[in-house]
Design a protein around this motif. Structure first.
Motif, PDB file in Angstrom:
ATOM      1  N   VAL A 145       0.075  -7.900  -0.081  1.00 16.36           N
ATOM      2  CA  VAL A 145      -0.244  -6.476  -0.028  1.00 16.36           C
ATOM      3  C   VAL A 145      -1.644  -6.250   0.542  1.00 16.36           C
ATOM      4  N   ARG A 146      -1.740  -5.257   1.422  1.00 17.95           N
ATOM      5  CA  ARG A 146      -3.043  -4.829   1.944  1.00 17.95           C
ATOM      6  C   ARG A 146      -3.419  -3.527   1.233  1.00 17.95           C
ATOM      7  N   TRP A 147      -4.440  -3.599   0.396  1.00 15.63           N
ATOM      8  CA  TRP A 147      -4.848  -2.415  -0.366  1.00 15.63           C
ATOM      9  C   TRP A 147      -5.869  -1.602   0.405  1.00 15.63           C
ATOM     10  N   HIS A 148      -5.609  -0.309   0.486  1.00 14.21           N
ATOM     11  CA  HIS A 148      -6.507   0.621   1.178  1.00 14.21           C
ATOM     12  C   HIS A 148      -7.196   1.492   0.137  1.00 14.21           C
ATOM     13  N   MET A 149      -8.508   1.578   0.206  1.00 15.70           N
ATOM     14  CA  MET A 149      -9.237   2.508  -0.653  1.00 15.70           C
ATOM     15  C   MET A 149      -9.367   3.809   0.124  1.00 15.70           C
ATOM     16  N   ARG A 201       0.797   3.720  11.399  1.00 21.39           N
ATOM     17  CA  ARG A 201       1.016   2.906  10.209  1.00 21.39           C
ATOM     18  C   ARG A 201       1.073   3.784   8.976  1.00 21.39           C
ATOM     19  N   LEU A 202       2.024   3.480   8.109  1.00 18.65           N
ATOM     20  CA  LEU A 202       2.157   4.204   6.841  1.00 18.65           C
ATOM     21  C   LEU A 202       1.386   3.477   5.741  1.00 18.65           C
ATOM     22  N   VAL A 203       0.474   4.205   5.102  1.00 17.40           N
ATOM     23  CA  VAL A 203      -0.166   3.712   3.892  1.00 17.40           C
ATOM     24  C   VAL A 203       0.437   4.498   2.732  1.00 17.40           C
ATOM     25  N   VAL A 204       1.144   3.806   1.855  1.00 19.10           N
ATOM     26  CA  VAL A 204       1.755   4.480   0.710  1.00 19.10           C
ATOM     27  C   VAL A 204       0.708   4.614  -0.391  1.00 19.10           C
ATOM     28  N   VAL A 205       0.346   5.855  -0.706  1.00 19.71           N
ATOM     29  CA  VAL A 205      -0.670   6.095  -1.738  1.00 19.71           C
ATOM     30  C   VAL A 205       0.032   6.120  -3.096  1.00 19.71           C
ATOM     31  N   THR A 206      -0.309   5.153  -3.934  1.00 18.63           N
ATOM     32  CA  THR A 206       0.461   4.906  -5.158  1.00 18.63           C
ATOM     33  C   THR A 206      -0.143   5.546  -6.394  1.00 18.63           C
ATOM     34  N   LYS A 207      -1.147   6.412  -6.237  1.00 19.07           N
ATOM     35  CA  LYS A 207      -1.891   6.853  -7.420  1.00 19.07           C
ATOM     36  C   LYS A 207      -1.027   7.551  -8.467  1.00 19.07           C
ATOM     37  N   GLU A 232       7.035  -2.706   1.705  1.00 18.18           N
ATOM     38  CA  GLU A 232       5.875  -1.853   2.018  1.00 18.18           C
ATOM     39  C   GLU A 232       4.606  -2.603   1.614  1.00 18.18           C
ATOM     40  N   LEU A 233       3.809  -2.986   2.548  1.00 16.69           N
ATOM     41  CA  LEU A 233       2.665  -3.850   2.255  1.00 16.69           C
ATOM     42  C   LEU A 233       1.323  -3.157   2.455  1.00 16.69           C
ATOM     43  N   ASP A 234       1.307  -1.965   3.017  1.00 20.15           N
ATOM     44  CA  ASP A 234       0.058  -1.200   3.104  1.00 20.15           C
ATOM     45  C   ASP A 234       0.078  -0.143   2.006  1.00 20.15           C
ATOM     46  N   LEU A 235      -0.696  -0.392   0.954  1.00 18.98           N
ATOM     47  CA  LEU A 235      -0.708   0.501  -0.201  1.00 18.98           C
ATOM     48  C   LEU A 235      -2.116   1.026  -0.422  1.00 18.98           C
ATOM     49  N   ALA A 272       2.289   6.802  -8.950  1.00 19.36           N
ATOM     50  CA  ALA A 272       3.510   6.029  -9.190  1.00 19.36           C
ATOM     51  C   ALA A 272       3.386   5.189 -10.452  1.00 19.36           C
ATOM     52  N   ASP A 273       4.515   4.932 -11.116  1.00 19.03           N
ATOM     53  CA  ASP A 273       4.421   4.008 -12.239  1.00 19.03           C
ATOM     54  C   ASP A 273       4.539   2.575 -11.703  1.00 19.03           C
ATOM     55  N   PRO A 274       4.111   1.600 -12.521  1.00 19.03           N
ATOM     56  CA  PRO A 274       4.020   0.221 -12.024  1.00 19.03           C
ATOM     57  C   PRO A 274       5.351  -0.309 -11.480  1.00 19.03           C
ATOM     58  N   ALA A 275       6.456   0.090 -12.111  1.00 11.75           N
ATOM     59  CA  ALA A 275       7.749  -0.409 -11.638  1.00 11.75           C
ATOM     60  C   ALA A 275       8.026   0.066 -10.214  1.00 11.75           C
ATOM     61  N   ALA A 276       7.659   1.310  -9.937  1.00 14.26           N
ATOM     62  CA  ALA A 276       7.897   1.845  -8.586  1.00 14.26           C
ATOM     63  C   ALA A 276       7.039   1.115  -7.559  1.00 14.26           C
ATOM     64  N   VAL A 277       5.834   0.748  -7.951  1.00 15.03           N
ATOM     65  CA  VAL A 277       4.969   0.028  -7.016  1.00 15.03           C
ATOM     66  C   VAL A 277       5.557  -1.360  -6.724  1.00 15.03           C
ATOM     67  N   ARG A 278       6.064  -2.011  -7.761  1.00 16.88           N
ATOM     68  CA  ARG A 278       6.690  -3.320  -7.540  1.00 16.88           C
ATOM     69  C   ARG A 278       7.902  -3.182  -6.618  1.00 16.88           C
ATOM     70  N   GLN A 279       8.660  -2.095  -6.812  1.00 13.69           N
ATOM     71  CA  GLN A 279       9.823  -1.891  -5.955  1.00 13.69           C
ATOM     72  C   GLN A 279       9.420  -1.673  -4.500  1.00 13.69           C
ATOM     73  N   LEU A 280       8.325  -0.954  -4.328  1.00 11.65           N
ATOM     74  CA  LEU A 280       7.819  -0.747  -2.972  1.00 11.65           C
ATOM     75  C   LEU A 280       7.555  -2.069  -2.284  1.00 11.65           C
ATOM     76  N   VAL A 281       6.914  -2.977  -3.025  1.00 10.76           N
ATOM     77  CA  VAL A 281       6.593  -4.280  -2.447  1.00 10.76           C
ATOM     78  C   VAL A 281       7.879  -5.024  -2.111  1.00 10.76           C
ATOM     79  N   GLU A 282       8.853  -4.928  -3.020  1.00 12.75           N
ATOM     80  CA  GLU A 282      10.142  -5.575  -2.744  1.00 12.75           C
ATOM     81  C   GLU A 282      10.815  -4.982  -1.516  1.00 12.75           C
ATOM     82  N   LEU A 283      10.586  -3.698  -1.296  1.00 13.62           N
ATOM     83  CA  LEU A 283      11.170  -3.041  -0.119  1.00 13.62           C
ATOM     84  C   LEU A 283      10.380  -3.354   1.148  1.00 13.62           C
TER      85      LEU A 283
END
Ligand SMILES: *Cc1c(COP(=O)(O)O)cnc(C)c1O
Length: 268
Positions: free
Chosen positions: A87-91, A33-39, A54-57, A41-52
């Motif tokens: 979205v499933r947020w991973h710490m 499983r891919l967890v995309v670490v967004t630390k 990607e739900l494990d962030l 990224a700017d907010p627009a890129a994170v929103r785009q990820l969700v649109e694409l």
């Protein structure tokens, strides 16, 4: 939008490399499983990820994760999807015990449990959450989704956690010692509100993935020793290892979760 094209290209390339690494090791790519670490990224890129899709962030700081949850929550509300458990947020970063309470209602999995005290604090906070204590989701996050957006609310749900192990000696600040792993697993497995899913490690930063490989091999060995015994339980199945510089080596050595940021946001 150019940024979005770059982002989707980067994602596709990372996913192709992940799949190829799995196949090289005779593994099913669906096991990783891919967890995309967004630390970074700017907010627009994170929103785009969700649109694409990607739900494990993942985020490495509690405050940043809270901000992301609020931001993505508002975005989903605008799209009328606010109540979907999307979205499933991973710490993934080091967690201080005094940050546990606000984090818990927001997070899907914590990769960075490295002491028994932290595990106990999480267990107690999870019990309090289940009893329906005051929702820490005040402010923007609550406005974004209300009390229904509490991935950890709900009777009987246990909080998925990983035990972070320091496999490389003194080059890493955080993580339990290899020699303490088995004992910690036994103790954490007794905590009723936590579900110990496996182990996590961070390799030292290096441009050469072959330098990271022994760290991944070591974590897998520790994992196999423990998983062979009876204490860990059936949910003990995950190995979170591998980042942008070394995720292919990690997958070849058995990673089930890779945490990738830079390779996905480069040039976006
Ligand atoms: C930042 C971070 C990552 C991702 O690192 P990249 O090199 O950007 O892929 C993974 N895990 C943790 C714990 C991190 O803090």
């Amino acid at each position: 939008m150019a940024g979005k094209n770059i982002l989707s290209d980067n994602l596709r390339r990372v996913r192709e490399r992940m799949a190829a690494a799995a196949v090289r090791a005779g593994r099913d790519p669906a096991q990783v499983r891919l967890v995309v670490v967004t630390k970074q990224a700017d907010p627009a890129a994170v929103r785009q990820l969700v649109e694409l899709g990607e739900l494990d962030l993942g985020e490495s700081r509690v405050q940043d994760l809270q901000q992301r949850v609020a931001d993505v929550g508002q975005f989903l509300v605008r799209r009328n999807e606010g109540l979907q458990p999307t979205v499933r947020w991973h710490m993934v970063g080091h967690l201080q015990r005094n940050k546990v309470r606000p984090l818990l209602p927001l997070v899907h999995m914590i990769h960075s449990v490295d002491t028994l005290r932290l595990a106990e604090t999480l267990d107690q906070a999870a019990a309090r959450l289940e009893q329906g204590g005051p929702s820490p989701l005040a402010g923007p996050a609550a406005a974004a989704g209300g009390s229904d957006r509490r991935p950890n609310a709900g009777a009987g749900r246990r909080l998925p956690v990983l035990l972070e192990i320091n496999c490389s000696g003194e080059s890493q600040k955080f993580g339990a010692a290899v020699g303490a792993a088995e004992c910690l697993v036994e103790q954490i497995a007794t905590l009723p509100r936590l579900e110990l899913r496996g182990l996590m490690t961070m390799a030292p930063r290096t441009d050469d993935p072959e330098q990271a490989r022994p760290v991944f091999v070591r974590l897998r060995e520790v994992f196999e020793d423990i998983a062979g015994g009876r204490r860990a339980g059936p949910a003990f199945a995950d190995l979170s290892m591998g980042m942008s510089q070394d995720f292919e080596a990690a997958i070849e050595e058995g990673a089930t979760l890779v945490r990738i940021g830079t390779a996905i946001f480069a040039g976006v």
